[in-house]
Design a protein around this motif. Structure first.
Motif, PDB file in Angstrom:
ATOM      1  N   ARG A 107      35.618  32.874  45.323  1.00 21.28           N
ATOM      2  CA  ARG A 107      36.492  31.939  46.053  1.00 21.28           C
ATOM      3  C   ARG A 107      37.949  32.156  45.684  1.00 21.28           C
ATOM      4  NH1 ARG A 107      32.377  28.309  45.023  1.00 21.28           N
ATOM      5  NH2 ARG A 107      33.465  27.446  43.212  1.00 21.28           N
ATOM      6  N   ASN A 131      43.551  36.854  48.311  1.00 20.30           N
ATOM      7  CA  ASN A 131      43.664  37.822  49.409  1.00 20.30           C
ATOM      8  C   ASN A 131      44.352  37.204  50.616  1.00 20.30           C
ATOM      9  OD1 ASN A 131      42.699  40.191  48.384  1.00 20.30           O
ATOM     10  ND2 ASN A 131      40.630  39.959  49.198  1.00 20.30           N
ATOM     11  N   GLU A 132      43.985  35.971  50.951  1.00 24.24           N
ATOM     12  CA  GLU A 132      44.621  35.301  52.090  1.00 24.24           C
ATOM     13  C   GLU A 132      46.111  35.108  51.834  1.00 24.24           C
ATOM     14  OE1 GLU A 132      43.547  34.649  55.150  1.00 24.24           O
ATOM     15  OE2 GLU A 132      41.792  35.788  54.495  1.00 24.24           O
ATOM     16  N   ARG A 188      39.188  35.455  47.227  1.00 21.16           N
ATOM     17  CA  ARG A 188      39.382  35.321  48.675  1.00 21.16           C
ATOM     18  C   ARG A 188      40.668  34.550  48.966  1.00 21.16           C
ATOM     19  NH1 ARG A 188      33.126  34.304  50.487  1.00 21.16           N
ATOM     20  NH2 ARG A 188      32.597  36.508  50.543  1.00 21.16           N
ATOM     21  N   ARG A 189      40.921  33.516  48.174  1.00 18.99           N
ATOM     22  CA  ARG A 189      42.154  32.742  48.351  1.00 18.99           C
ATOM     23  C   ARG A 189      43.375  33.618  48.069  1.00 18.99           C
ATOM     24  NH1 ARG A 189      45.292  29.348  44.913  1.00 18.99           N
ATOM     25  NH2 ARG A 189      46.461  27.869  46.147  1.00 18.99           N
TER      26      ARG A 189
END
Length: 77
Positions: free
Chosen positions: A51, A57-58, A54-55
């Motif tokens: 998680r 990366n965003e 992914r955060r």
């Protein structure tokens, strides 16, 4: 089940709580099938890490797009 009720009464805990503890101990000892406590903790740790990544990366994608647009604006002026 009678043994669990008897022991639970002696320990002053709910029989279902004791049954769950016994089952968890059997799984952790490898005498019963299932996911061990260590495995469950490791999976939870990896899911948290996924998680976070992914955060990140965003955030990086958004920043990259922002700076790409800013660079294009700079070149056209």
């Amino acid at each position: 089940m009678a043994a669990i009720r008897r022991v639970a009464g002696q320990l002053d805990v709910h029989p279902e709580a004791l049954r769950a503890w016994v089952k968890r101990a059997e799984i952790d000892a490898g005498t019963a099938p299932g996911r061990t406590s260590d495995d469950a903790a490791r999976i939870a740790e990896l899911e948290r890490e996924v998680r976070e990544l992914r955060r990140a990366n965003e955030i990086l994608k958004t920043a990259s797009a922002f700076f790409a647009v800013a660079e294009l604006d700079r070149k056209t002026k």
